[in-house]
Design an enzyme around this catalytic site. Structure first.
Site, PDB file in Angstrom:
ATOM      1  N   CYS A 150       0.842  -1.186   0.000  1.00 27.77           N
ATOM      2  CA  CYS A 150       0.000   0.000   0.000  1.00 27.77           C
ATOM      3  C   CYS A 150       0.881   1.240   0.000  1.00 27.77           C
ATOM      4  CB  CYS A 150      -0.900   0.001   1.232  1.00 27.77           C
ATOM      5  SG  CYS A 150      -1.895  -1.483   1.374  1.00 27.77           S
ATOM      6  N   LEU A 186       5.936 -43.644  24.322  1.00 30.01           N
ATOM      7  CA  LEU A 186       6.835 -44.294  25.272  1.00 30.01           C
ATOM      8  C   LEU A 186       7.753 -43.250  25.896  1.00 30.01           C
ATOM      9  CD1 LEU A 186       7.898 -47.539  23.345  1.00 30.01           C
ATOM     10  CD2 LEU A 186       5.846 -47.099  24.717  1.00 30.01           C
ATOM     11  N   ALA A 187       7.721 -43.151  27.220  1.00 31.16           N
ATOM     12  CA  ALA A 187       8.559 -42.187  27.939  1.00 31.16           C
ATOM     13  C   ALA A 187       9.254 -42.881  29.098  1.00 31.16           C
ATOM     14  CB  ALA A 187       7.722 -41.014  28.440  1.00 31.16           C
ATOM     15  N   GLY A 188       9.904 -43.986  28.789  1.00 33.53           N
ATOM     16  CA  GLY A 188      10.551 -44.747  29.852  1.00 33.53           C
ATOM     17  C   GLY A 188      12.052 -44.797  29.757  1.00 33.53           C
ATOM     18  N   LYS A 205      14.820 -36.280  28.213  1.00 32.46           N
ATOM     19  CA  LYS A 205      14.610 -35.727  26.872  1.00 32.46           C
ATOM     20  C   LYS A 205      13.180 -35.247  26.668  1.00 32.46           C
ATOM     21  CE  LYS A 205      16.058 -39.513  24.898  1.00 32.46           C
ATOM     22  NZ  LYS A 205      16.416 -40.491  23.843  1.00 32.46           N
ATOM     23  N   ASP A 262       5.012 -49.760  33.075  1.00 29.40           N
ATOM     24  CA  ASP A 262       5.408 -51.045  32.498  1.00 29.40           C
ATOM     25  C   ASP A 262       4.812 -52.181  33.323  1.00 29.40           C
ATOM     26  OD1 ASP A 262       6.989 -49.881  30.540  1.00 29.40           O
ATOM     27  OD2 ASP A 262       8.809 -49.951  31.769  1.00 29.40           O
ATOM     28  N   ASP A 303      10.735 -38.459  22.096  1.00 25.42           N
ATOM     29  CA  ASP A 303      11.770 -37.523  21.648  1.00 25.42           C
ATOM     30  C   ASP A 303      11.875 -37.495  20.128  1.00 25.42           C
ATOM     31  OD1 ASP A 303      12.717 -40.087  21.374  1.00 25.42           O
ATOM     32  OD2 ASP A 303      14.778 -39.599  21.947  1.00 25.42           O
TER      33      ASP A 303
END
Length: 466
Positions: free
Chosen positions: A101, A270-272, A282, A327, A356
């Site tokens: 403009c 999975l966060a083990g 992580k 688990d 991760d």
């Protein structure tokens, strides 16, 4: 932004003229001098001119950080801005009049870097987040409603509005946002940009250099803007009005609506892992305003009706809105995590990912889950081998998994000879993910910092080992 200029006008209404007072847009010329050299005159709205100047210099490629600016002064009374940069500006500049403009301007530097494609696949954005940001933009555009002629733009992160700018020039709104982000230390990589004006090629160029992942406008883009967004990896949305919009490029940047979720499959995270090489958990590392695991959960939550987190430390993820299960075979590796996910899932099949994996692609996951038939495992193969932490598993695998776990075996692939396994060759996902980014995970601080710097990570040969 408020204007003090009022104008007596004649309004034609219902067949006759009547006198009314109308607030009009202020047009403010600002003469910009850089390193004692007259560079340009910016025609803009007269507010927060320091942001405008800094953003203009940033988007033209003259500066990349605040440390490049030694001094920046604006004298509003005389319409002048003086800037001293750490480096020199090129002797010869070729100004280009743009479609902005009031006629915008951009400079062709001697060797201008083309906007590079986004090197990191940012988490996809929900349509609801785009609609919400546009609504926030409209609520803030008070001056546009009062007398028209003002463009506005905003940047958000999918959760909230971060920056807002308005100006009589649509290009100026981009510069103002770039400048304010520079002053406030806000990283624009992966963010959403919404604007009231048409998207043109030079505006896309600015957005691409800032790392913007998605651009949305209430109106249409130009053909060159569409091509540039396609090349730069930017999701481009036009005609965003009411509850509708049109997607011109990279629809994979949008999350699928809830009614298009994948039926009969549970998403399992999975966060083990112990994160030995990283030195810290992580899953809790920050990326673009959220933690790794939040990005992963957000994607899976849009793909599946049920999402389960397998973890032996549920207190770490108390704010994650999904069931947390431990688990059953305690601390027996990823295979035990898959087993727990299968046992706790409400569906007959599960799609398993690690916490991760920041490059997950919803389109790739959909294609894998579309493989039906008698297969108990559907697993893609990449250049690194089989990818068991990006695969589909059926409950009928449980006896075979328990048999190998009872024998002391922990490798995921160890139960495959006892099950019906379908392998997807790399070519099956090549059109969606030609570089195999979906399978890459983050294991070391070096890989994490490379990700934060938006660099491509090296191939990870251990990603397929489970």
């Amino acid at each position: 932004m408020k204007s003090n200029d009022n104008c007596g006008i004649q309004r034609f209404e219902k067949g006759r003229l009547r006198s009314v007072s109308r607030t009009v847009v202020q047009e403010y010329p600002l003469r910009l001098t850089v390193n004692d050299r007259d560079l340009a005159t910016l025609v803009a709205s007269p507010h927060q001119l320091n942001f405008l100047v800094a953003g203009f210099l940033r988007n033209q490629g003259f500066v990349s950080s605040l440390t490049d600016i030694l001094t920046l002064g604006v004298c509003a009374d005389f319409g002048a801005a003086r800037v001293q940069l750490k480096g020199e500006i090129p002797e010869r500049l070729s100004p280009t009049l743009t479609s902005g403009c009031g006629t915008g301007i951009t400079f062709a530097l001697p060797h201008p870097p083309a906007p590079a494609p986004l090197k990191v696949r940012f988490p996809p954005v929900s349509p609801a987040a785009v609609f919400s940001l546009m609504q926030d933009l409209q609520r803030r555009a008070e001056q546009y409603r009062s007398h028209g002629g003002i463009h506005s733009a905003a940047v958000g992160d999918g959760r909230r509005l971060l920056l807002y700018a308005e100006d009589l020039g649509r290009h100026n709104t981009f510069d103002r946002i770039a400048g304010e982000a520079l002053f406030k230390g806000i990283d624009l990589a992966g963010k959403i940009l919404v604007t009231s004006g048409r998207i043109s090629t030079e505006m896309v160029g600015k957005a691409a250099r800032l790392g913007i992942a998605l651009i949305a406008s209430r109106t249409s883009p130009t053909d060159m803007a569409v091509r540039l967004c396609q090349e730069a990896g930017i999701t481009l949305i036009g005609y965003l009005r009411g509850e509708n919009f049109e997607v011109y490029t990279h629809p994979e940047g949008l999350l699928a609506p809830r009614h298009e979720r994948i039926p009969g499959v549970t998403g399992v995270i999975l966060a083990g892992g112990e994160s030995r090489r990283m030195g810290s958990d992580k899953s809790l590392l920050p990326l673009n305003g959220a933690r790794f695991i939040e990005h992963v959960h957000h994607l899976l939550d849009e793909l599946f009706d049920e999402v389960i987190l397998v973890t032996n430390s549920p207190s770490l993820y108390g704010d994650l809105p999904c069931p947390k299960v431990p688990d059953i075979y305690y601390r027996q590796g990823s295979l035990a995590g898959i087993h727990s996910g299968l046992c706790h899932a409400g569906n007959e099949r599960i799609f398993v990912v690690a916490c991760d994996m920041p490059f997950l692609s919803g389109a790739a996951i959909r294609r894998i889950c579309a493989e039906t038939g008698t297969a108990e495992v559907v697993i893609p193969r990449s250049a690194s081998g089989l990818e068991p932490l990006h695969a589909l598993y059926g409950k009928s695998c449980i006896p075979a998994i328990e048999e190998v776990l009872d024998s002391g075996e922990r490798r995921i692939v160890s139960f495959f000879p006892r099950s019906r396994v379908v392998e997807l060759p790399a070519a099956a996902l090549a059109d969606i993910d030609p570089e195999g980014l979906s399978f890459r995970n983050i294991n070391t601080p070096e890989e994490y910092f490379a990700l934060r710097d938006r660099s491509l990570l090296p191939a990870n040969p251990e990603a397929a080992s489970g």
